[in-house]
Enzyme design. Structure first.
Site, PDB file in Angstrom:
ATOM      1  N   GLU A 249     -43.458   4.807 -64.169  1.00 52.56           N
ATOM      2  CA  GLU A 249     -43.488   3.762 -63.135  1.00 52.56           C
ATOM      3  C   GLU A 249     -42.075   3.236 -63.000  1.00 52.56           C
ATOM      4  OE1 GLU A 249     -45.305   2.787 -60.845  1.00 52.56           O
ATOM      5  OE2 GLU A 249     -46.984   4.070 -61.414  1.00 52.56           O
ATOM      6  N   CYS A 283     -41.065  -5.082 -60.064  1.00 52.08           N
ATOM      7  CA  CYS A 283     -40.851  -3.863 -59.279  1.00 52.08           C
ATOM      8  C   CYS A 283     -41.641  -3.923 -57.984  1.00 52.08           C
ATOM      9  CB  CYS A 283     -41.192  -2.622 -60.079  1.00 52.08           C
ATOM     10  SG  CYS A 283     -42.891  -2.575 -60.584  1.00 52.08           S
TER      11      CYS A 283
HETATM   12  C1  UN1 Z   1     -47.748  -6.775 -60.360  1.00 55.15           C
HETATM   13  O1  UN1 Z   1     -47.068  -7.028 -59.360  1.00 55.15           O
HETATM   14  O2  UN1 Z   1     -48.934  -7.154 -60.453  1.00 55.15           O
HETATM   15  O3  UN1 Z   1     -42.576  -3.667 -63.528  1.00 55.15           O
HETATM   16  C2  UN1 Z   1     -47.259  -6.034 -61.537  1.00 55.15           C
HETATM   17  C3  UN1 Z   1     -43.234  -4.142 -62.608  1.00 55.15           C
HETATM   18  C4  UN1 Z   1     -44.543  -3.482 -62.236  1.00 55.15           C
HETATM   19  C5  UN1 Z   1     -45.706  -4.372 -62.463  1.00 55.15           C
HETATM   20  C6  UN1 Z   1     -45.974  -5.293 -61.327  1.00 55.15           C
HETATM   21  N1  UN1 Z   1     -44.696  -2.246 -62.959  1.00 55.15           N
HETATM   22  O4  UN1 Z   1     -42.844  -5.149 -62.029  1.00 55.15           O
END
Ligand code: UN1
Length: 481
Positions: A249, A283
């Site tokens: 991710e 993210c």
């Molecule tokens: C969210 O917006 O609910 O690292 C979680 C991050 C993502 C998770 C976002 N993998 O910001």
């Protein structure tokens, strides 16, 4: 240094590292939270080998045992929301309500995956051949390396560690260097949950030493990673080279499209929540606000006025809405983007300044940019800070084109009342997750989390979809003996 460093956890034992690292509160640089053991590459290899040795027993254990352990972990997290939320806010810099909500989410993630332990069986098929039975079973993959970022110090480890264990894998967990305290508290809870020694191992340290050892070790069958796209791609190449599984991710540069017919208050709310809460360090944050011409002026005016009112300060003070940036390096990088955008001719409509608080910290006021070239770094790069660019487009078609003109494809939002355009956007956005009349960040944890293009690689995280990464299918044909 004061007191003993917080140790690593390898094969059921708490052990010192090679080195120690200080954990500093980004809201108050005079506040040292503690010192944390840094594992060597050799210790990491030892943790991996212990996890490999523990695997046969753990994969064969009753799902009831896995359920009980994970459920217990979830219950303790939920019972300690206030205390652990305070620590999370102290070391990461998100506000107390955000931090507490994250602990709560982590607790429920463990409970969700506790129940998944019961659901790992495969499927029966009718064979094409008479007298032959055919089944597909799901088996755990072995040792899983869990490498997590600093921006969700508990929720992301939870949604990787819990399914790894639920589906019968053993774990080597490397948290981000900036947030060892939350990871240590979580590991302490897991260490007391009744797992056999070696099933769960916790190694703090650098990406080079610890991360590198996890990625390279032949006993690690797969790595689940969340972090930046360049690091994810590097890890991915190394894993591919030795045939290991991966779930990556990575970055986002998420658009929030605002159409002429949008409810202006809702659009501004979504922009502020998505772009600036958690200091823009998600993210899934919206950093490209793509606004059609008819509402553009009103939107910029209202957004800038609202952003100027946001209270930036110590993450643990109740009036604070936006906490500090996580680290000095991140602050320096955020400010570099702001300086370069101004030099490129963009207009800083609000914020983007240092903020002084009662304590020394990495404070930056949320920045709104307009008149930005679509080719500029501000519009192309994942900045990971409280910085957003408002892009003016003529109409819906141009908005969709601009939203998709991006190397990432994580989350995309639209604010509108026009159901035909909303449907068209849902179908034609190149992002993996769509938010309609909602901020781009903030996903339900029981549904899959999945991006496209440069954002994700491998099976989705979360929900039952994550089983695809944590297990491998085996196909069994059986004739009459
Ligand atoms: C969210 O917006 O609910 O690292 C979680 C991050 C993502 C998770 C976002 N993998 O910001």
């Amino acid at each position: 240094m004061t007191g003993n460093p917080f140790p690593n956890y390898i094969s059921g034992t708490w052990v010192c590292g090679n080195n120690v690292a200080a954990n500093i509160n980004p809201s108050d640089l005079d506040d040292t939270i503690g010192y944390y053991a840094q594992a060597s590459a050799l210790q990491t290899a030892e943790a991996i080998e212990c996890a490999a040795a523990a695997f046969p027993k753990w994969r064969a254990i009753s799902p009831l045992v896995r359920f009980e352990a994970l459920d217990r972990i979830g219950s303790e997290l939920l019972a300690r929301v206030d205390e652990m939320g305070d620590m999370l806010a102290r070391e990461e810099g998100k506000t107390l309500p955000e931090a507490k909500a994250e602990v709560h989410r982590a607790g429920h993630l463990f409970k969700y995956f506790a129940a998944e332990a019961y659901r790992t069986n495969g499927e029966m098929y009718q064979s094409l051949r008479e007298g032959v039975s055919l089944k597909v079973v799901r088996e755990p993959i072995g040792v899983v390396g869990v490498i997590t970022p600093w921006n969700f110090p508990l929720a992301i480890p939870a949604w990787k560690i819990a399914p790894a264990l639920a589906y019968g894998n053993t774990v080597v967990f490397k948290p981000a260097e900036l947030v060892p305290a939350s990871a240590w508290m979580l590991s302490d809870i897991i260490a007391r949950a009744g797992l056999p020694a070696g099933v769960f191992n916790f190694v703090m340290g650098t990406g080079g030493d610890v991360g590198g050892a996890i990625v390279a070790h032949p006993d690690v069958s797969g790595v689940t990673f969340t972090g930046s796209t360049p690091v994810g791609r590097k890890i991915g190449a190394a894993l591919f080279a030795r045939g290991a599984k991966m779930q990556l991710e990575m970055g986002g540069k998420n658009p929030l499209v605002v159409l002429d017919d949008a409810d202006l208050d809702l659009a501004v709310h979504c922009a502020i929540q998505g772009s600036y809460y958690s200091t823009g360090q998600r993210c899934t944050a919206s950093s490209r606000l793509i606004v059609t011409a008819g509402i553009y002026e009103k939107f910029v005016e209202r957004l800038s006025a609202s952003v100027k009112k946001l209270k930036v300060g110590d993450a643990r003070v109740s009036t604070t809405q936006i906490g500090p940036v996580v680290s000095k390096a991140q602050l320096v990088q955020d400010k570099k983007y702001i300086k370069e955008a101004i030099a490129d001719g963009a207009t800083l409509a609000a914020g983007g300044n240092d903020v002084t608080s009662t304590t020394p910290g990495y404070y930056l006021s949320p920045a709104v940019f307009t008149d930005v070239s679509p080719k500029s770094a501000l519009v192309r790069d994942e900045i990971f800070g409280p910085i957003a660019a408002v892009l003016r487009v003529s109409d819906y078609d141009a908005a969709l084109e601009s939203a998709n003109d991006c190397e990432f494809g994580l989350s995309a939002g639209i604010v509108s009342r026009d159901t035909a355009k909303i449907d068209h956007f849902s179908q034609n956005s190149e992002a993996g997750m769509i938010q309609i009349n909602l901020p781009t960040a903030g996903m339900d944890f029981h549904a899959p989390f999945t991006g496209r293009k440069g954002s994700s690689y491998g099976a989705p995280e979360k929900g039952s979809y994550t089983r695809e990464f944590f297990t491998a299918a085996k196909v069994v044909h059986e004739g009459r003996g």
